[in-house]
Design an enzyme around this catalytic site. Structure first.
Site, mmCIF file in Angstrom:
data_model
loop_
_atom_site.group_PDB
_atom_site.id
_atom_site.type_symbol
_atom_site.label_atom_id
_atom_site.label_comp_id
_atom_site.label_asym_id
_atom_site.label_seq_id
_atom_site.Cartn_x
_atom_site.Cartn_y
_atom_site.Cartn_z
ATOM 1 N N TYR A 1 44.287 43.937 30.733
ATOM 2 C CA TYR A 1 43.589 44.397 31.398
ATOM 3 C C TYR A 1 43.777 43.913 32.955
ATOM 4 O O TYR A 1 43.578 44.619 33.871
ATOM 5 C CB TYR A 1 42.298 44.224 30.817
ATOM 6 C CG TYR A 1 40.847 44.666 31.462
ATOM 7 C CD1 TYR A 1 40.360 45.746 32.320
ATOM 8 C CD2 TYR A 1 40.244 43.624 32.281
ATOM 9 C CE1 TYR A 1 39.650 46.197 32.575
ATOM 10 C CE2 TYR A 1 39.072 44.393 33.410
ATOM 11 C CZ TYR A 1 39.235 45.241 33.109
ATOM 12 O OH TYR A 1 37.701 45.580 33.741
ATOM 13 N N LYS B 1 44.483 45.398 36.150
ATOM 14 C CA LYS B 1 43.648 44.994 38.230
ATOM 15 C C LYS B 1 44.678 44.742 39.118
ATOM 16 O O LYS B 1 44.326 44.989 39.820
ATOM 17 C CB LYS B 1 42.593 44.737 37.489
ATOM 18 C CG LYS B 1 42.029 45.209 36.187
ATOM 19 C CD LYS B 1 41.335 46.575 37.199
ATOM 20 C CE LYS B 1 40.693 47.715 36.053
ATOM 21 N NZ LYS B 1 40.041 49.397 36.255
#
Length: 244
Positions: free
Chosen positions: A146, A150
């Site tokens: 994650y 990002k």
């Protein structure tokens, strides 16, 4: 909203600009639509998505739920839908999913590939200002999927040389979700005492994110990059929600 914001919004509105939103059905996207509807800073806002979604209440006549030919887009064939982005000087991206819902490859595809491809097309069709929601922990060199994904988005967008790039990095998002995320609900339960003691540190309401994106849009920038961490999103919201 504050008097200062109202003055900026009026000046911006007079420019007669058009914007698009991708990810408008997500929680941050919904709040962005509400904030734009409330403040009316664009002549037209195009909502781009893979399916038609009715908004309640109706946000207003400048919001176009369908683009040319009244078709929704296929993110896997974005190059065939450049018309959806044409004519927009400002682009907002609130697109995202979870690994639990989409799997590892699906998460990377939505949260990185779709975002970057949309930005590339928007840039090629004249978008000058691109605003994106990432995460407070974003880091392209991280070992965690994650956080790494990002971070890769942020890094790649910075290379695209938009006239203005705004990156919003919220921590845990607080909202009433239409779909429940079990792990997020568990985490929120344990974090409640921390959130109460330090409200700007590890969480932020999605309404704050939407408002901060609108405030940033009408605020003249120094340089072409603006980054808002979680605390700054809180600050922008509170400063500009003050009544006259």
């Amino acid at each position: 909203m504050s008097e200062e914001f109202q003055d900026k919004a009026k000046q911006y509105r007079e420019m007669g600009k058009t914007a698009f939103i991708i990810g408008y059905t997500g929680e941050c996207g919904k709040e962005l639509v509400k904030a734009l509807s409330k403040n009316r800073i664009f002549n037209k806002v195009v909502l781009i998505g893979r399916r038609k979604v009715d908004l309640t209440p109706d946000p207003g006549p400048e919001f176009v739920r369908d683009f040319v030919y009244r078709k929704v887009i296929d993110y896997d064939k974005l190059e065939e839908y450049t018309e959806a982005f044409q004519g927009a000087q400002v682009g907002y991206c609130c697109l995202g999913t979870t690994r639990g819902k989409a799997g590892k490859e699906g998460f990377i595809k939505v949260d990185r590939d779709y975002v970057l491809k949309s930005a590339e097309i928007a840039k090629s069709t004249g978008c000058q200002h691109f605003s994106v929601v990432t995460a407070s922990s974003a880091n392209k060199d991280s070992m965690f999927l994650y956080v790494k994904t990002k971070g890769e988005v942020e890094h790649s967008l910075k290379q695209m040389a938009f006239d203005k790039l705004s990156i919003f990095k919220p921590a845990m998002l607080l909202c009433e979700r239409s779909e429940r995320r079990i792990m997020e609900k568990v985490a929120l339960t344990f974090m409640k005492p921390w959130i109460c003691m330090f409200p700007t540190a590890g969480s932020v309401p999605t309404s704050y994110v939407g408002t901060a994106m609108v405030v940033d849009t009408v605020t003249p920038s120094e340089g072409n990059l603006r980054i808002y961490n979680n605390e700054q999103i809180h600050s922008v919201f509170k400063q500009n929600e003050q009544k006259k």
